[in-house]
Enzyme design. Structure first.
Site, mmCIF file in Angstrom:
data_model
loop_
_atom_site.group_PDB
_atom_site.id
_atom_site.type_symbol
_atom_site.label_atom_id
_atom_site.label_comp_id
_atom_site.label_asym_id
_atom_site.label_seq_id
_atom_site.Cartn_x
_atom_site.Cartn_y
_atom_site.Cartn_z
ATOM 1 N N GLY A 130 0.848 -1.190 0.000
ATOM 2 C CA GLY A 130 0.000 0.000 0.000
ATOM 3 C C GLY A 130 0.882 1.236 0.000
ATOM 4 O O GLY A 130 1.400 1.663 -1.020
ATOM 5 N N THR A 133 4.430 1.582 4.606
ATOM 6 C CA THR A 133 4.827 2.147 5.902
ATOM 7 C C THR A 133 4.830 1.101 7.020
ATOM 8 O O THR A 133 4.949 1.459 8.199
ATOM 9 C CB THR A 133 3.895 3.311 6.313
ATOM 10 O OG1 THR A 133 2.580 2.781 6.532
ATOM 11 C CG2 THR A 133 3.834 4.396 5.256
ATOM 12 N N SER A 202 0.190 6.237 4.277
ATOM 13 C CA SER A 202 -0.454 4.921 4.341
ATOM 14 C C SER A 202 -1.812 4.956 3.622
ATOM 15 O O SER A 202 -2.354 6.028 3.342
ATOM 16 C CB SER A 202 -0.584 4.456 5.791
ATOM 17 O OG SER A 202 -1.175 5.453 6.587
ATOM 18 N N ARG A 400 13.209 10.796 13.210
ATOM 19 C CA ARG A 400 13.897 9.503 13.235
ATOM 20 C C ARG A 400 15.061 9.482 12.241
ATOM 21 O O ARG A 400 16.128 8.918 12.519
ATOM 22 C CB ARG A 400 12.910 8.377 12.916
ATOM 23 C CG ARG A 400 13.580 7.020 12.935
ATOM 24 C CD ARG A 400 12.602 5.907 12.797
ATOM 25 N NE ARG A 400 11.908 5.933 11.518
ATOM 26 C CZ ARG A 400 11.150 4.939 11.073
ATOM 27 N NH1 ARG A 400 10.980 3.863 11.812
ATOM 28 N NH2 ARG A 400 10.538 5.017 9.914
ATOM 29 N N TYR A 461 2.364 2.374 24.533
ATOM 30 C CA TYR A 461 3.194 2.621 23.350
ATOM 31 C C TYR A 461 4.585 3.014 23.833
ATOM 32 O O TYR A 461 4.753 4.053 24.476
ATOM 33 C CB TYR A 461 2.559 3.744 22.533
ATOM 34 C CG TYR A 461 3.211 4.013 21.207
ATOM 35 C CD1 TYR A 461 2.720 3.437 20.044
ATOM 36 C CD2 TYR A 461 4.312 4.860 21.102
ATOM 37 C CE1 TYR A 461 3.299 3.689 18.817
ATOM 38 C CE2 TYR A 461 4.904 5.118 19.882
ATOM 39 C CZ TYR A 461 4.390 4.531 18.735
ATOM 40 O OH TYR A 461 4.964 4.786 17.518
HETATM 41 C C1 LIG Z 1 6.259 6.704 11.114
HETATM 42 C C2 LIG Z 1 5.177 5.684 11.222
HETATM 43 C C3 LIG Z 1 4.072 5.939 12.013
HETATM 44 C C4 LIG Z 1 3.073 4.982 12.142
HETATM 45 N N1 LIG Z 1 1.981 5.263 12.906
HETATM 46 C C5 LIG Z 1 0.989 4.360 13.014
HETATM 47 C C6 LIG Z 1 -0.172 4.646 13.793
HETATM 48 O O1 LIG Z 1 -0.318 5.738 14.359
HETATM 49 N N2 LIG Z 1 -1.126 3.699 13.881
HETATM 50 C C7 LIG Z 1 -1.007 2.509 13.232
HETATM 51 O O2 LIG Z 1 -1.906 1.696 13.337
HETATM 52 N N3 LIG Z 1 0.081 2.214 12.504
HETATM 53 C C8 LIG Z 1 1.068 3.094 12.364
HETATM 54 N N4 LIG Z 1 2.170 2.811 11.598
HETATM 55 C C9 LIG Z 1 2.256 1.523 10.907
HETATM 56 C C10 LIG Z 1 1.691 1.558 9.461
HETATM 57 O O3 LIG Z 1 1.640 2.867 8.974
HETATM 58 C C11 LIG Z 1 0.320 0.945 9.435
HETATM 59 O O4 LIG Z 1 0.441 -0.449 9.631
HETATM 60 C C12 LIG Z 1 -0.470 1.191 8.138
HETATM 61 O O5 LIG Z 1 -1.766 0.695 8.297
HETATM 62 C C13 LIG Z 1 0.161 0.556 6.923
HETATM 63 O O6 LIG Z 1 -0.471 1.077 5.784
HETATM 64 P P1 LIG Z 1 0.245 1.036 4.365
HETATM 65 O O7 LIG Z 1 -0.735 1.472 3.346
HETATM 66 O O8 LIG Z 1 1.527 1.745 4.403
HETATM 67 O O9 LIG Z 1 0.482 -0.531 4.219
HETATM 68 P P2 LIG Z 1 1.806 -1.299 3.833
HETATM 69 O O10 LIG Z 1 2.887 -0.952 4.746
HETATM 70 O O11 LIG Z 1 2.057 -1.162 2.388
HETATM 71 O O12 LIG Z 1 1.329 -2.801 4.118
HETATM 72 C C14 LIG Z 1 1.076 -3.232 5.423
HETATM 73 C C15 LIG Z 1 0.556 -4.680 5.371
HETATM 74 O O13 LIG Z 1 -0.704 -4.707 4.730
HETATM 75 C C16 LIG Z 1 -0.651 -5.478 3.520
HETATM 76 N N5 LIG Z 1 -1.446 -4.737 2.544
HETATM 77 C C17 LIG Z 1 -1.290 -3.461 2.149
HETATM 78 N N6 LIG Z 1 -2.258 -3.130 1.284
HETATM 79 C C18 LIG Z 1 -3.024 -4.231 1.119
HETATM 80 C C19 LIG Z 1 -4.185 -4.532 0.345
HETATM 81 N N7 LIG Z 1 -4.788 -3.623 -0.427
HETATM 82 N N8 LIG Z 1 -4.691 -5.791 0.419
HETATM 83 C C20 LIG Z 1 -4.127 -6.714 1.207
HETATM 84 N N9 LIG Z 1 -3.047 -6.498 1.963
HETATM 85 C C21 LIG Z 1 -2.513 -5.259 1.910
HETATM 86 C C22 LIG Z 1 0.810 -5.593 3.184
HETATM 87 O O14 LIG Z 1 1.080 -6.760 2.434
HETATM 88 C C23 LIG Z 1 1.442 -5.608 4.558
HETATM 89 O O15 LIG Z 1 1.372 -6.885 5.117
HETATM 90 C C24 LIG Z 1 3.193 3.746 11.456
HETATM 91 C C25 LIG Z 1 4.304 3.519 10.647
HETATM 92 C C26 LIG Z 1 5.289 4.479 10.527
HETATM 93 C C27 LIG Z 1 6.469 4.214 9.632
#
Ligand SMILES: Cc1cc2nc3c(=O)[nH]c(=O)nc-3n(C[C@H](O)[C@H](O)[C@H](O)COP(=O)(O)OP(=O)(O)OC[C@H]3O[C@@H](n4cnc5c(N)ncnc54)[C@H](O)[C@@H]3O)c2cc1C
Length: 541
Positions: A130, A133, A202, A400, A461
């Site tokens: 996605g 992140t 994200s 970071r 956290y």
């Molecule tokens: C600086 C930072 C801050 C963050 N803060 C938070 C926060 O406040 N709260 C929180 O919950 N998380 C947080 N996260 C973690 C992360 O952002 C979350 O897990 C977010 O939901 C991931 O979204 P993404 O679109 O980047 O998914 P990705 O990182 O691309 O994927 C995450 C997972 O989901 C799967 N995936 C992605 N898209 C799909 C799809 N369409 N269908 C099936 N599977 C899929 C991927 O294969 C992977 O396993 C943070 C991360 C960072 C780096």
């Protein structure tokens, strides 16, 4: 996004206040004058040769169009890892060994279906991607046992399918990012209200696949509570969990897909519950004499159904850190120090509470929460600290990168448990992190906040920092394992919102039990018989 960190190339860069440099020197022994360790150049990242079989490439090109099958350096590096500390340590030092053989970029659900069929046919593993992140190794390609591995970047699925103002739902394609969604909803006077710290990058699909939680999730915004319906395309078929307000028709299939982390298939779209955009916001700072005092006040407030939308309580160390790092102009620091002086105290704990809604509603809820916080020993610091926090809530990840330049180990982890067990879990996790890092000769700074309040418990956290030692990844792995063991032993969940990915998979058995694992495996076997979907994630080896 910058391939080596957070934010856009030439975008925002965090500046470290002098007081913060001094804190790092005094607490964890980081020499402010030491030369910076910048990331190496993109051309110098070492990548494995792409090994996608010609037949697979041809089939994927036929399914998606040749321009949607990329194996250039930039695309492969950008999809080699997520955004965790170990991900960035590896990438910045030039280790691109996990890069996918190719990146495919479907623009529609039909192309997703065709792409998955091609990969299943050719035994090519697929990593749904996605925003990339993930902080738990969720998007790291794993190719062992397969003819190759592709990262399937879903950001081309970026249509707002329907905004239903009457029912207050929005049907959104999976690749839409936080800002894209909020912009579309704002035009209709609506908001989703899901604001994880990674909001800028994200995506809907990533949120649903990881059960993410936004910062306002005490009031609204945990994604699992917002999913009304969704569509998953898997190699062997589709799961269409229709958007319904409620249903008694057997087990809820949404729950099978929410949190499935790409191992079952690709979430192509989701119908999410939205709300009227808030017309009023009020964010405030509060002080408590101790973490225990604040925790008890938060419990009472939550159980009286009087919680704000955002509720965060920092422990003494995080409070100290916030005063120095997160207080441009020193406003919070001045207030905090005045509080301490007036009460002849050495330390205290900062809380942030935030209310959003109509002006009347915000005022009514604020008055009620304030009465309970005051009765619990809290002192109000007024709006300034709350507004500073709100204004800087997406700033942490930029800092970071600066810490990595200074060879600082910096990572976060999160858990949750009941109010009864929260203190024991807090102490066990903090002590495990400290012991692990002290044991390697790198005195750590470990801090924590409570957020995401529930009637029966809350999440913790943790942020931990230490001087990197010569084996930065080994140092991190040891600390992570120690904390994870401590969390499991203290009865906490291995993850409250970051998900399982690869990093938490070894503890999934402790989380869901053997039969739980078998049920997930059975669903995977049915939907993904060739096992190509995101291997190595969620389920332990
Ligand atoms: C600086 C930072 C801050 C963050 N803060 C938070 C926060 O406040 N709260 C929180 O919950 N998380 C947080 N996260 C973690 C992360 O952002 C979350 O897990 C977010 O939901 C991931 O979204 P993404 O679109 O980047 O998914 P990705 O990182 O691309 O994927 C995450 C997972 O989901 C799967 N995936 C992605 N898209 C799909 C799809 N369409 N269908 C099936 N599977 C899929 C991927 O294969 C992977 O396993 C943070 C991360 C960072 C780096």
């Amino acid at each position: 996004m910058r391939w080596w960190g957070w934010g856009e190339e030439d975008g925002h860069v965090a500046a470290m206040p002098d007081a913060a440099t001094a804190l790092l020197r005094d607490e964890i022994g980081v020499d402010p004058a030491a030369p910076r360790r910048h990331h190496i150049a993109l051309e110098d990242v070492v990548l494995p040769g792409p090994r996608l079989p010609a037949a697979a490439r041809e089939q994927l090109s036929a399914a998606l169009g040749a321009e949607h099958v990329r194996d250039d350096r930039e695309a492969r590096v950008a999809h080699a890892v997520g955004r965790s500390y170990p991900d960035l340590v590896r990438l910045r030092s030039g280790d691109g060994s996990s890069a996918p053989d190719a990146v495919v970029t479907p623009g529609s659900a039909d192309q997703v279906r065709a792409g998955l069929a091609a990969c299943a046919d050719q035994r090519v593993a697929v990593v749904p991607f996605g925003g990339g992140t993930s902080v738990v190794g969720g998007v790291e390609p794993v190719s062992e046992g397969f003819a190759g591995v592709v990262s399937m970047d879903l950001r081309g699925l970026n249509r707002v399918i329907l905004i239903d103002r009457t029912s207050l739902t929005a049907t959104l394609e999976a690749g839409l990012s936080g800002p894209q969604i909020e912009q579309a909803l704002a035009a209709e006077g609506l908001t989703l209200g899901h604001f994880p710290q990674s909001f800028e990058y994200s995506t809907v699909g990533g949120w649903v696949a990881t059960r993410s939680a936004g910062v306002a999730s005490t009031g609204f915004g945990r994604i699992d509570e917002l999913v009304e319906g969704l569509r998953l395309i898997a190699p062997a078929g589709e799961v269409d969990a229709r958007a319904l307000p409620a249903s008694a028709a057997g087990p809820d299939l949404r729950e099978l897909v929410v949190g499935s982390e790409g191992v079952l298939g690709v979430i192509c779209d989701a119908t999410l519950r939205v709300r009227a955009a808030p017309r009023a916001k009020r964010y405030e700072g509060w002080w408590f004499g101790s973490f225990a005092e604040g925790r008890e006040a938060f419990r009472v407030m939550e159980q009286a159904d009087a919680s704000p939308d955002v509720a965060r309580l920092s422990d003494e160390d995080e409070t100290r850190f916030s005063l120095v790092f997160a207080s441009p102009g020193g406003a919070v620091e001045r207030l905090g120090r005045a509080y301490l002086r007036a009460r002849h105290r050495e330390s205290g704990c900062l809380a942030i509470v935030g209310f959003e809604g109509t002006a009347d509603d915000v005022e009514r809820r604020r008055v009620r929460a304030a009465a309970l916080l005051r009765a619990g020993g809290g002192i109000t610091l007024g709006r300034r600290p709350g507004e500073l926090w709100l204004g800087s809530r997406y700033a942490g990840p930029y800092l970071r990168d600066e810490l990595l330049d200074r060879a600082v180990l910096v990572d976060t982890l999160e858990t949750a448990t009941s109010w009864s067990d929260l203190d024991a879990l807090y102490r066990a996790t903090r002590d495990a992190l400290r012991s692990s890092l002290v044991g390697r000769g790198t005195p750590p700074f470990v801090m924590c906040h409570i957020s995401h309040l529930y009637r029966s418990g809350a999440s913790l956290y943790f942020t931990f920092m230490a001087r990197q030692d010569d084996d930065a990844l080994g140092q991190w792995r040891a600390a992570k394992a120690a904390a994870s063991e401590a969390i499991v032993a203290a009865g906490g969940t291995i993850t409250h919102h970051h998900a399982v990915g690869r990093d938490h998979a070894p503890w999934m058995r402790a989380e869901v039990g053997e039969m739980g694992l078998e049920l997930i495996r059975a669903a995977k076997q049915r939907l993904d018989p060739a096992g190509i979907m995101n291997p190595g994630k969620l389920l332990p080896a």
